[in-house]
Design a protein around this motif. Structure first.
Motif, PDB file in Angstrom:
ATOM      1  N   UNK A  75       0.837  -1.197   0.000  1.00  0.00           N
ATOM      2  CA  UNK A  75       0.000   0.000   0.000  1.00  0.00           C
ATOM      3  C   UNK A  75       0.876   1.253   0.000  1.00  0.00           C
ATOM      4  N   UNK A  76       1.869   1.276   0.875  1.00  0.00           N
ATOM      5  CA  UNK A  76       2.782   2.419   0.970  1.00  0.00           C
ATOM      6  C   UNK A  76       3.557   2.578  -0.333  1.00  0.00           C
ATOM      7  N   UNK A  77       4.066   1.499  -0.879  1.00  0.00           N
ATOM      8  CA  UNK A  77       4.832   1.562  -2.126  1.00  0.00           C
ATOM      9  C   UNK A  77       3.999   2.095  -3.283  1.00  0.00           C
ATOM     10  N   UNK A  78       2.745   1.643  -3.378  1.00  0.00           N
ATOM     11  CA  UNK A  78       1.864   2.117  -4.461  1.00  0.00           C
ATOM     12  C   UNK A  78       1.630   3.615  -4.368  1.00  0.00           C
ATOM     13  N   UNK A  79       1.385   4.111  -3.160  1.00  0.00           N
ATOM     14  CA  UNK A  79       1.122   5.547  -3.013  1.00  0.00           C
ATOM     15  C   UNK A  79       2.373   6.373  -3.287  1.00  0.00           C
ATOM     16  N   UNK A 121       4.786   5.564  -5.276  1.00  0.00           N
ATOM     17  CA  UNK A 121       5.028   5.473  -6.720  1.00  0.00           C
ATOM     18  C   UNK A 121       4.048   6.328  -7.518  1.00  0.00           C
ATOM     19  N   UNK A 122       2.919   6.682  -6.929  1.00  0.00           N
ATOM     20  CA  UNK A 122       1.902   7.480  -7.630  1.00  0.00           C
ATOM     21  C   UNK A 122       2.185   8.979  -7.576  1.00  0.00           C
ATOM     22  N   UNK A 123       3.268   9.402  -6.942  1.00  0.00           N
ATOM     23  CA  UNK A 123       3.573  10.835  -6.808  1.00  0.00           C
ATOM     24  C   UNK A 123       3.600  11.572  -8.150  1.00  0.00           C
ATOM     25  N   UNK A 124       4.252  11.053  -9.198  1.00  0.00           N
ATOM     26  CA  UNK A 124       4.209  11.773 -10.480  1.00  0.00           C
ATOM     27  C   UNK A 124       2.782  11.916 -11.030  1.00  0.00           C
ATOM     28  N   UNK A 125       1.955  10.913 -10.810  1.00  0.00           N
ATOM     29  CA  UNK A 125       0.556  10.988 -11.262  1.00  0.00           C
ATOM     30  C   UNK A 125      -0.199  12.055 -10.494  1.00  0.00           C
ATOM     31  N   UNK A 126       0.099  12.181  -9.192  1.00  0.00           N
ATOM     32  CA  UNK A 126      -0.543  13.217  -8.381  1.00  0.00           C
ATOM     33  C   UNK A 126      -0.142  14.606  -8.885  1.00  0.00           C
ATOM     34  N   UNK A 127       1.133  14.788  -9.221  1.00  0.00           N
ATOM     35  CA  UNK A 127       1.598  16.086  -9.740  1.00  0.00           C
ATOM     36  C   UNK A 127       0.900  16.413 -11.053  1.00  0.00           C
ATOM     37  N   UNK A 141      -7.057  -3.162  -4.963  1.00  0.00           N
ATOM     38  CA  UNK A 141      -7.208  -2.308  -6.119  1.00  0.00           C
ATOM     39  C   UNK A 141      -6.680  -0.920  -5.818  1.00  0.00           C
ATOM     40  N   UNK A 142      -6.433  -0.149  -6.819  1.00  0.00           N
ATOM     41  CA  UNK A 142      -5.849   1.184  -6.624  1.00  0.00           C
ATOM     42  C   UNK A 142      -6.879   2.240  -6.216  1.00  0.00           C
ATOM     43  N   UNK A 143      -7.768   1.874  -5.316  1.00  0.00           N
ATOM     44  CA  UNK A 143      -8.865   2.783  -4.980  1.00  0.00           C
ATOM     45  C   UNK A 143      -8.389   4.066  -4.322  1.00  0.00           C
ATOM     46  N   UNK A 144      -7.514   3.985  -3.321  1.00  0.00           N
ATOM     47  CA  UNK A 144      -7.132   5.178  -2.578  1.00  0.00           C
ATOM     48  C   UNK A 144      -6.348   6.153  -3.456  1.00  0.00           C
ATOM     49  N   UNK A 145      -5.369   5.663  -4.201  1.00  0.00           N
ATOM     50  CA  UNK A 145      -4.603   6.579  -5.053  1.00  0.00           C
ATOM     51  C   UNK A 145      -5.446   7.120  -6.201  1.00  0.00           C
ATOM     52  N   UNK A 146      -6.411   6.334  -6.681  1.00  0.00           N
ATOM     53  CA  UNK A 146      -7.316   6.832  -7.716  1.00  0.00           C
ATOM     54  C   UNK A 146      -8.194   7.956  -7.179  1.00  0.00           C
ATOM     55  N   UNK A 147      -8.686   7.795  -5.959  1.00  0.00           N
ATOM     56  CA  UNK A 147      -9.511   8.840  -5.347  1.00  0.00           C
ATOM     57  C   UNK A 147      -8.702  10.121  -5.161  1.00  0.00           C
ATOM     58  N   UNK A 148      -7.451   9.988  -4.731  1.00  0.00           N
ATOM     59  CA  UNK A 148      -6.599  11.170  -4.547  1.00  0.00           C
ATOM     60  C   UNK A 148      -6.381  11.867  -5.882  1.00  0.00           C
ATOM     61  N   UNK A 149      -6.058  11.109  -6.920  1.00  0.00           N
ATOM     62  CA  UNK A 149      -5.825  11.693  -8.242  1.00  0.00           C
ATOM     63  C   UNK A 149      -7.088  12.376  -8.774  1.00  0.00           C
TER      64      UNK A 149
END
Length: 187
Positions: free
Chosen positions: A29-33, A35-41, A93-101
């Motif tokens: 979970x921590x690794x996925x979030x 790794x999603x930093x560029x997507x968040x930007x 599933x990528x629910x949390x990082x998808x919600x953030x994005x």
């Protein structure tokens, strides 16, 4: 050797090995979030994003993610997101990082942002993704058909070249009707 001068150091904890092929769900979970930093930007239209803190969900705590976004002009936004109380599964599933994005891309106004009081975030507020409802896109209306006009299929590409060979003439009795019958109209 004199042991009176040596500091007492407790023994290091033993390394717990996870069986081959199994990953620690919380660490995934921590690794996925992270790794999603560029997507968040990209979603926030920022120059860069750094995931400062990630807390995986558990039975007794909500998932948290603290992100610092840096704009092209050097300005920073420090945002804390909270999610559900749950147990991370090994392959969630990528629910949390998808919600953030989605939240970052929507850039909601403060009253629609799902803000809640939070003692652990730097500004005392966090974005509760379970309370925030993303904007609903307007449905695309169906294509309007005009009587007598040829049907246009969105899958068929438009004709860009004209045919160079003429169509053969149809002879009577070749399977096409040769007469048109009139249908009486009630008046």
């Amino acid at each position: 050797m004199d042991t009176a001068l040596r500091p007492v150091v407790p023994p290091l904890p033993s390394v717990v090995r996870v069986p081959e092929g199994q990953a620690d769900a919380a660490q995934e979970f921590v690794n996925r979030l992270r790794a999603a930093a560029p997507r968040f930007a990209e979603a926030a239209l920022a120059e860069s994003a750094v995931v400062r803190e990630v807390v995986p969900p558990a039975r007794h705590r909500r998932a948290r993610c603290r992100i610092v976004l840096r704009a092209a002009d050097g300005g920073e936004r420090d945002l804390t997101f909270v999610g559900t109380v749950d147990r991370p599964s090994p392959r969630p599933g990528p629910a949390f990082e998808e919600q953030i994005a989605r939240w970052l891309a929507a850039a909601p106004a403060e009253e629609d942002a799902g803000l809640v009081d939070d003692d652990e975030s730097p500004d005392g507020l966090a974005i509760d993704l379970t309370a925030w409802t993303p904007p609903v896109a307007a449905p695309t209306p169906p294509p309007v058909s005009v009587p007598g006009a040829p049907a246009v299929s969105p899958v068929v590409p438009p004709v860009t070249t004209l045919p160079t060979v003429a169509m053969p003439a149809v002879t009577p009795g070749a399977g096409l009707p040769t007469q048109v019958r009139g249908i009486p109209v009630a008046g």
